[in-house]
Motif scaffolding. Structure first.
Motif, mmCIF file in Angstrom:
data_model
loop_
_atom_site.group_PDB
_atom_site.id
_atom_site.type_symbol
_atom_site.label_atom_id
_atom_site.label_comp_id
_atom_site.label_asym_id
_atom_site.label_seq_id
_atom_site.Cartn_x
_atom_site.Cartn_y
_atom_site.Cartn_z
ATOM 1 N N LEU A 132 1.364 9.489 -5.440
ATOM 2 C CA LEU A 132 1.589 10.856 -4.967
ATOM 3 C C LEU A 132 2.708 11.528 -5.752
ATOM 4 N N ALA A 133 3.745 10.756 -6.073
ATOM 5 C CA ALA A 133 4.847 11.316 -6.862
ATOM 6 C C ALA A 133 4.366 11.778 -8.235
ATOM 7 N N ASP A 134 3.346 11.097 -8.770
ATOM 8 C CA ASP A 134 2.801 11.477 -10.079
ATOM 9 C C ASP A 134 2.217 12.886 -10.075
ATOM 10 N N VAL A 135 1.786 13.354 -8.893
ATOM 11 C CA VAL A 135 1.237 14.714 -8.810
ATOM 12 C C VAL A 135 2.212 15.643 -8.096
ATOM 13 N N GLY A 136 3.476 15.225 -8.009
ATOM 14 C CA GLY A 136 4.524 16.093 -7.472
ATOM 15 C C GLY A 136 4.635 16.125 -5.967
ATOM 16 N N ILE A 137 4.078 15.116 -5.270
ATOM 17 C CA ILE A 137 4.147 15.082 -3.801
ATOM 18 C C ILE A 137 5.121 13.998 -3.367
ATOM 19 N N VAL A 138 6.189 14.398 -2.688
ATOM 20 C CA VAL A 138 7.167 13.441 -2.158
ATOM 21 C C VAL A 138 6.637 12.873 -0.847
ATOM 22 N N THR A 194 0.833 -1.204 0.000
ATOM 23 C CA THR A 194 0.000 0.000 0.000
ATOM 24 C C THR A 194 0.865 1.250 0.000
ATOM 25 N N GLY A 195 1.908 1.254 0.862
ATOM 26 C CA GLY A 195 2.799 2.405 0.916
ATOM 27 C C GLY A 195 3.510 2.643 -0.401
ATOM 28 N N THR A 196 3.959 1.556 -1.043
ATOM 29 C CA THR A 196 4.655 1.680 -2.322
ATOM 30 C C THR A 196 3.727 2.257 -3.380
ATOM 31 N N VAL A 234 3.717 18.200 1.344
ATOM 32 C CA VAL A 234 2.569 18.649 0.557
ATOM 33 C C VAL A 234 2.692 20.107 0.167
ATOM 34 N N GLY A 235 2.433 20.353 -1.079
ATOM 35 C CA GLY A 235 2.264 21.724 -1.524
ATOM 36 C C GLY A 235 0.788 22.014 -1.705
ATOM 37 N N ASP A 236 0.037 20.937 -1.962
ATOM 38 C CA ASP A 236 -1.399 21.055 -2.220
ATOM 39 C C ASP A 236 -2.114 19.924 -1.490
ATOM 40 N N VAL A 241 -5.642 11.935 -4.257
ATOM 41 C CA VAL A 241 -4.875 10.714 -4.535
ATOM 42 C C VAL A 241 -5.171 9.648 -3.491
ATOM 43 N N LEU A 242 -5.198 10.045 -2.236
ATOM 44 C CA LEU A 242 -5.450 9.082 -1.158
ATOM 45 C C LEU A 242 -6.836 8.458 -1.298
ATOM 46 N N ARG A 243 -7.821 9.262 -1.610
ATOM 47 C CA ARG A 243 -9.181 8.740 -1.718
ATOM 48 C C ARG A 243 -9.362 7.838 -2.936
#
Length: 387
Positions: free
Chosen positions: A205-211, A197-199, A227-229, A236-238
């Motif tokens: 999240l990386a796909d939308v620029g979130i490390v 799940t974490g992977t 998070v920037g946004d 993404v989480l939902r």
């Protein structure tokens, strides 16, 4: 040939430095370390060839140098392929030197040369295998130690130790994150040992620029999100988390991740039993307040909904669902009727029934806030009379 080992060692070191890009690139092996390792392994290789030929009956463990090299190179994070390549270079050097020696002395017949080749490469294979076994064993131990260190850092981070600048710097370095945020924390219910799940979430999240970085705990998965946004992260989480989860509000630095962690746990606890959703604390502040004061929440239930506790379960659920929809629609009878799938007159009758049972005047809007909170508390607290 044993008398020429120092000379052969110099030649082998030169070949490794010339032909093994891994050793040059790594830059972690001191010259004297490489020379000593080559010297010891060449010595053992020659003695093992002699033993294979029946010329050495000594029972000494001659694989000790290979195992030592395997352990040391694993600790130095040298790629195993590069280490094994250096052993093959050593085998080739010994084979060439033995052939030169044979040519300089009495001529050797084809059968003798074949035997010699068989002994040399069999020994190279055996020592390489011993090296690889030691390398992998050390690598597994290093992974275990790294995981323990990482888990220790995570626990310290989640429990506020990052307020110590030295600890914060160490955690940032080892987890690969920055000291400054903004950061949010997400907590998901997962089975022990679930690392998929974490992977998956890290990639999405990386796909939308979130490390993000993740740590599995006994019953939960914790994610630290740069998070920037927050809206993008929540989306993404939902879309990708199919378990109950909670997302904190943002905090400015790594030193306040413990605050975000507690918020994420609180947000997770606002998910009603049996529901699968990602709850953002920013959207669940009333529920969070209730959960933080369970005794007051229970008092509120008793004060506003207490008389309903004596109503039979079937009727009670109908009345509570109707009251909840009526409050949510700001007192609209028609919208409530649509929400609970009944005639508007039925809604009116149920509301009158609630007033009769509780003694409340539902036209008094001052009580609506307490009623709404009491209903939310009844869904959040452990199963009781209102369940």
């Amino acid at each position: 040939m044993l008398s020429r080992v120092p000379e052969l060692t110099d030649a082998l070191v030169a070949r490794i430095e010339e032909q093994s890009a891994g050793y040059r690139r790594a830059g972690v092996i001191a010259p004297h370390d490489l020379w000593r390792s080559c010297h010891d392994n060449l010595t053992r290789l020659l003695k093992l060839v002699a033993r294979a030929a029946g010329d050495d009956q000594d029972g000494t463990d001659l694989y000790d140098a290979a195992r030592s090299t395997g352990r040391q190179r694993a600790q130095q994070r040298m790629p195993l392929d590069d280490v094994l390549r250096s052993f093959r270079l050593g085998g080739r050097l010994v084979w060439e030197a033995l052939i030169d020696r044979a040519r300089a002395g009495e001529p050797a017949g084809p059968d003798e040369l074949l035997d010699l080749a068989s002994w040399v490469w069999s020994v190279v294979d055996d020592t390489s295998a011993q090296l690889a076994i030691a390398y992998h064993a050390t690598e597994r131990e290093l992974v275990r130690v790294d995981e323990q260190r990482r888990a220790t850092l995570w626990e310290g981070l989640l429990h506020g130790r990052a307020k110590d600048p030295a600890f914060a710097a160490q955690a940032a370095l080892n987890l690969g994150v920055a000291l400054d945020g903004p950061y949010a924390v997400v907590v998901l219910d997962v089975d022990a040992g679930d690392d998929r799940t974490g992977t998956t979430l890290e990639v999405r999240l990386a796909d939308v620029g979130i490390v993000s970085v993740w740590q599995a705990r006994p019953t939960t998965l914790v994610g630290l999100l740069a998070v920037g946004d927050s809206f993008a992260a929540l989306k993404v989480l939902r879309e990708n988390a199919f378990v109950p989860a909670g997302l904190s509000m943002t905090v400015p630095t790594l030193a306040e991740v413990d605050v975000a962690y507690r918020q994420a746990v609180l947000a997770r606890d606002t998910v009603p039993p049996g529901r699968v959703e990602v709850a953002a604390l920013a959207d669940r502040l009333p529920e969070a307040l209730l959960l933080n004061s369970p005794s007051l929440a229970e008092a509120l239930i008793e004060r506003r909904l207490g008389p309903l506790l004596k109503v039979p379960m079937t009727e009670r659920r109908l009345l509570l669902d109707t009251l909840s929809s009526w409050l949510r629609t700001a007192g609209s009878i028609n919208q409530t009727a649509n929400a609970v799938h009944c005639h508007r007159n039925t809604v009116i009758n149920r509301l009158r029934r609630i007033e009769t049972i509780t003694g409340l005047d539902l036209t008094d809007t001052a009580a609506h806030l307490e009623l709404s909170l009491a209903l939310r508390a009844s869904w959040l607290l452990p199963p009781g009379p209102l369940a």
